[in-house]
Design a protein around this motif. Structure first.
Motif, short mmCIF file in Angstrom:
data_model
loop_
_atom_site.label_atom_id
_atom_site.label_comp_id
_atom_site.label_asym_id
_atom_site.label_seq_id
_atom_site.Cartn_x
_atom_site.Cartn_y
_atom_site.Cartn_z
N ARG A 8 14.30 39.31 -19.44
CA ARG A 8 13.09 38.49 -19.54
C ARG A 8 12.06 39.06 -20.50
NH1 ARG A 8 13.26 34.59 -15.56
NH2 ARG A 8 14.89 34.93 -14.04
N GLY A 9 12.49 40.09 -21.25
CA GLY A 9 11.63 40.62 -22.32
C GLY A 9 10.66 41.71 -21.90
N MET A 10 10.81 42.22 -20.69
CA MET A 10 9.92 43.32 -20.27
C MET A 10 10.51 44.64 -20.76
SD MET A 10 8.82 42.26 -16.38
CE MET A 10 7.90 43.76 -16.17
N ASN A 11 9.64 45.59 -21.00
CA ASN A 11 10.11 46.92 -21.39
C ASN A 11 9.88 47.90 -20.24
OD1 ASN A 11 7.41 47.70 -21.45
ND2 ASN A 11 7.22 47.23 -23.63
N GLU A 12 10.31 49.14 -20.45
CA GLU A 12 10.21 50.17 -19.42
C GLU A 12 8.75 50.40 -19.00
OE1 GLU A 12 12.09 53.82 -20.51
OE2 GLU A 12 11.30 54.89 -18.79
N ALA A 13 7.85 50.39 -19.99
CA ALA A 13 6.43 50.62 -19.67
C ALA A 13 5.89 49.52 -18.75
CB ALA A 13 5.62 50.70 -20.96
N ASP A 14 6.25 48.26 -19.04
CA ASP A 14 5.79 47.16 -18.19
C ASP A 14 6.33 47.31 -16.77
OD1 ASP A 14 4.54 45.94 -20.36
OD2 ASP A 14 6.26 44.63 -20.79
N PHE A 15 7.62 47.62 -16.67
CA PHE A 15 8.25 47.76 -15.36
C PHE A 15 7.60 48.91 -14.58
CE2 PHE A 15 11.45 48.87 -12.23
CZ PHE A 15 11.94 47.64 -11.83
N SER A 16 7.41 50.03 -15.27
CA SER A 16 6.77 51.19 -14.63
C SER A 16 5.34 50.87 -14.20
CB SER A 16 6.77 52.40 -15.57
OG SER A 16 8.09 52.81 -15.83
N HIS A 17 4.65 50.10 -15.05
CA HIS A 17 3.27 49.72 -14.73
C HIS A 17 3.22 48.92 -13.43
CE1 HIS A 17 -0.88 48.47 -15.29
NE2 HIS A 17 -0.49 47.22 -15.11
N PHE A 18 4.12 47.96 -13.29
CA PHE A 18 4.14 47.15 -12.06
C PHE A 18 4.47 48.01 -10.84
CE2 PHE A 18 4.86 43.42 -14.92
CZ PHE A 18 3.68 42.78 -14.61
N SER A 19 5.41 48.93 -11.01
CA SER A 19 5.76 49.83 -9.90
C SER A 19 4.56 50.68 -9.51
CB SER A 19 6.93 50.74 -10.30
OG SER A 19 8.08 49.99 -10.51
N LYS A 20 3.88 51.22 -10.52
CA LYS A 20 2.71 52.07 -10.25
C LYS A 20 1.61 51.27 -9.54
CE LYS A 20 -0.39 55.34 -12.40
NZ LYS A 20 -0.80 56.03 -13.61
N GLU A 21 1.41 50.04 -9.98
CA GLU A 21 0.40 49.17 -9.34
C GLU A 21 0.71 48.99 -7.86
OE1 GLU A 21 -1.31 45.96 -12.57
OE2 GLU A 21 0.03 45.27 -11.02
N LEU A 22 1.98 48.76 -7.54
CA LEU A 22 2.35 48.54 -6.14
C LEU A 22 2.15 49.81 -5.31
CD1 LEU A 22 5.47 46.27 -6.62
CD2 LEU A 22 3.24 45.62 -5.70
N PHE A 23 2.52 50.97 -5.88
CA PHE A 23 2.28 52.22 -5.16
C PHE A 23 0.78 52.41 -4.92
CE2 PHE A 23 6.62 53.61 -5.92
CZ PHE A 23 6.87 54.41 -4.82
N GLN A 24 -0.03 52.13 -5.93
CA GLN A 24 -1.48 52.26 -5.78
C GLN A 24 -2.01 51.32 -4.72
OE1 GLN A 24 -2.91 51.70 -9.78
NE2 GLN A 24 -2.76 53.88 -10.25
N LEU A 25 -1.51 50.10 -4.68
CA LEU A 25 -1.94 49.13 -3.69
C LEU A 25 -1.69 49.65 -2.27
CD1 LEU A 25 -2.89 46.14 -3.14
CD2 LEU A 25 -0.48 45.58 -3.03
N PHE A 26 -0.51 50.19 -2.05
CA PHE A 26 -0.20 50.74 -0.73
C PHE A 26 -1.06 51.96 -0.43
CE2 PHE A 26 3.54 48.10 -1.05
CZ PHE A 26 3.74 47.71 0.26
N ASN A 27 -1.22 52.84 -1.42
CA ASN A 27 -1.99 54.05 -1.19
C ASN A 27 -3.47 53.76 -0.99
OD1 ASN A 27 0.20 55.77 -1.26
ND2 ASN A 27 0.12 55.94 -3.49
N GLU A 28 -4.02 52.79 -1.72
CA GLU A 28 -5.43 52.43 -1.55
C GLU A 28 -5.68 51.87 -0.16
OE1 GLU A 28 -6.24 51.33 -6.21
OE2 GLU A 28 -6.19 49.73 -4.73
N GLU A 29 -4.77 51.06 0.31
CA GLU A 29 -4.93 50.50 1.64
C GLU A 29 -4.78 51.55 2.72
OE1 GLU A 29 -2.46 47.06 2.01
OE2 GLU A 29 -3.43 46.08 0.33
N GLU A 30 -4.13 52.66 2.33
CA GLU A 30 -3.97 53.78 3.25
C GLU A 30 -5.20 54.68 3.22
OE1 GLU A 30 -0.81 57.09 3.18
OE2 GLU A 30 0.25 55.21 2.95
#
Length: 132
Positions: free
Chosen positions: A106-128
């Motif tokens: 779908r045209g995403m690169n490693e940086a985009d994929f990593s960015h989304f993963s990092k965002e999700l980890f931050q979301l969980f950690n912030e709520e924690e």
């Protein structure tokens, strides 16, 4: 913890239920030893078949997230969730592989994929309560 199921989703309901309970544990909304509703009670509360709830609970039990006692009911595993071992890491890689392939198609690169993963980890950690 609120359970929000999308009955129109292509994702099976028992998978959605499993994922929301795991998310509740990850966000510390559900703590080790916390009681979960019985199969019948949860099925009635959210308006789904009790076999669907039972299937989700059995998978969560098999994966070490919950314990099911005949007398005490269903509880979040009092010892916590088993930590990631080599088997888990290999399974995680296998699950991520098609997601990475799909993202590349779908045209995403490693940086985009990593960015989304990092965002999700931050979301969980912030709520924690952790800061980033």
């Amino acid at each position: 913890m609120f359970i929000n199921l999308d009955l129109e989703s292509s994702e099976p309901i028992y998978i959605q239920l499993q994922q929301q309970i795991i998310e509740g544990i990850a966000k510390k909304q559900l703590l080790p030893g916390d009681a979960l509703p019985s199969v019948r009670s949860l099925a009635a509360d959210i308006g789904i078949n009790l076999h669907t709830v039972n299937k989700a609970y059995q998978q969560l039990k098999q994966d070490g997230f919950i314990l099911i006692h005949r007398q005490k009911g269903v509880v979040v595993h009092p010892d916590g969730v088993p930590q990631a071992d080599e088997v888990y890491k290999q399974e995680l890689k296998a699950k991520l592989r098609p997601l990475v392939a799909d993202s590349i198609c779908r045209g995403m690169n490693e940086a985009d994929f990593s960015h989304f993963s990092k965002e999700l980890f931050q979301l969980f950690n912030e709520e924690e309560g952790e800061e980033y």
